[in-house]
Design an enzyme around this catalytic site. Sequence first.
Site, PDB file in Angstrom:
ATOM      1  CB  SER A  94      -0.970   0.008   1.185  1.00 55.89           C
ATOM      2  OG  SER A  94      -2.179  -0.595   0.809  1.00 55.89           O
ATOM      3  CE  LYS A  97      -4.727   1.885  -0.232  1.00 62.05           C
ATOM      4  NZ  LYS A  97      -4.055   0.588  -0.052  1.00 62.05           N
ATOM      5  CB  SER A 341      -4.566   1.446   4.122  1.00 63.70           C
ATOM      6  OG  SER A 341      -3.713   1.004   3.085  1.00 63.70           O
ATOM      7  CE  LYS A 453      -1.426   3.789   2.916  1.00 66.75           C
ATOM      8  NZ  LYS A 453      -1.315   2.614   3.797  1.00 66.75           N
TER       9      LYS A 453
END
Length: 552
Positions: A94, A97, A341, A453
Amino acid sequence: MTVSPHHVLRRPSPNRASHVAFGLAGTFALLVGTAAPALADTESAGTADLAADIDELLADPALEGATNGVVVRSLSEGDVLYESEPGTALVPASNTKLLTSVAALEVLGTDHRFTTTVSASDQPVGGVVEGDLHLTGGGDPTLTVGRYDELAADVAAAGVTEVTGDLLADDTLFDDQRLPETWDPSDEPYAYAAQVSALTVATDTTYDTGVVNVTVKPGAAAGDPVSVNVSPDVGYVAVEATASTGSADSAAGLSITRESGTNTITVSGSLPAGGGAQAQLTTVDEPTDLAAAVFADALEENGVEVHGEVGRAETPQDAVRIAESTSAELADILVPFLKLSNNGHAEMLVKTIAQETTGEGTWAAGLPEVEAALNRLGLKTEGVELADGSGLTRANKIPAEVITELLAVTREQPWSDTWESALPVAGNPDPMVGGTLASRMVATAAAGNVHAKTGSMTGVSALSGYVTTADGEELVFSILNNGYTGAAPRPIQDAIAVRLAEFSRDEATAGTPEPVAPLLAESRSASSSYDVPEIESIERLDELECTWAGAC
């Protein structure tokens, strides 16, 4: 295991007895040890000490056989403090992202809003629409049941009481490919792998799209059937429940799943008598049709009678607009997207970027436009391969040095503060602040400091973001771990992040960390699980990138 990092600054090999001590809840304190030997003029005591400590952490047995892309860069001074495999293209999970969200801000802007409209084939006369009513999706990832009800109320407030034709849903802003080709089909029942549509329904608090919430309660006594509730309850899915109530001292063992291509949800296993309910978000097939069913129900509740069927069709260009629902600004939508997320949001943004730039709402058009947007910001994307916008595919490849460069170039943008504030904040228990870092790095120098993140899949773990050092120096960092065989190495990532928060160029801050592998099992549970009201994590979510409904 042999670790071969490539440091920018040369250093002698320090020999110190200090260590990093880990607490049982995944938190840890950094202790200052004996002084390092004399260092070369080209580097400071603190810099050499930092490099040695990161080396030691990456040499932990928990990462045996792994490839670790790690880059630490100073925004204040402009130098690279540490790097290992900086240019190796790795699976980012992720962390993908980060790229998608930055591209969305560059293409759409912070003030972009998503609009869902209701139109009639002809101007209503005396409250009657002679013909069809059209519900047209605008790619809104936050359109909840409540907002559909408000939209229906607006239709009624416009004086419409009757529709002689059909209610027709239009999702043609995007194409009809619901899932990226490289996603694992076995993930499809789970909320983190929901189908993507320009017209969908979002949950009330987490904004997961294309799902229903299935709640299962045990009976009063052993042998009784369980009760199953589906929300939104509009008759769109069928439930086959074979689950039963076990004895009061039995363990819960519940399975909630959906066979691909169907809207039949199967509930099996058992729950102990007297125990609590369990709930899970489960995806639906064709989320457009769920949205249409929810709106049809809302129209009826608001006194608007539709005589025809509920179906799908493209909205005529000359249709008369009756009502509309407009989302919050993209700046606000980034918060649940990045904090929690949310995979669905990422994929909808890719298709929105594509529609905005090429007129085609597809992954094939959108993913190149994501890279193009990053290039316009000055980011070089050599080594980057994108097959989705969320990071659920293993076909994505990104080098750690690209991620740290992205973190740096965003600081030059007018929306930098908006974007950075949407990243999870270490150790903050508020889901819309701490997000996927809510229970990590608690009570350390990184708590409230690290904005980063996360990313997680089986054998893949990532953490990239910002941290301010003990001396006020601003750093960016990226940690990409690929190919380990045991538990996710989040405690190692957290140790690095805390070490950066305590970093000082002028003096040695810590020392050689003790092995963390024995604490991985305990730390993993504490650092990756969240108490989420009414939602129970399914077993597989701890090893997969997912939304707040599970754990990341």
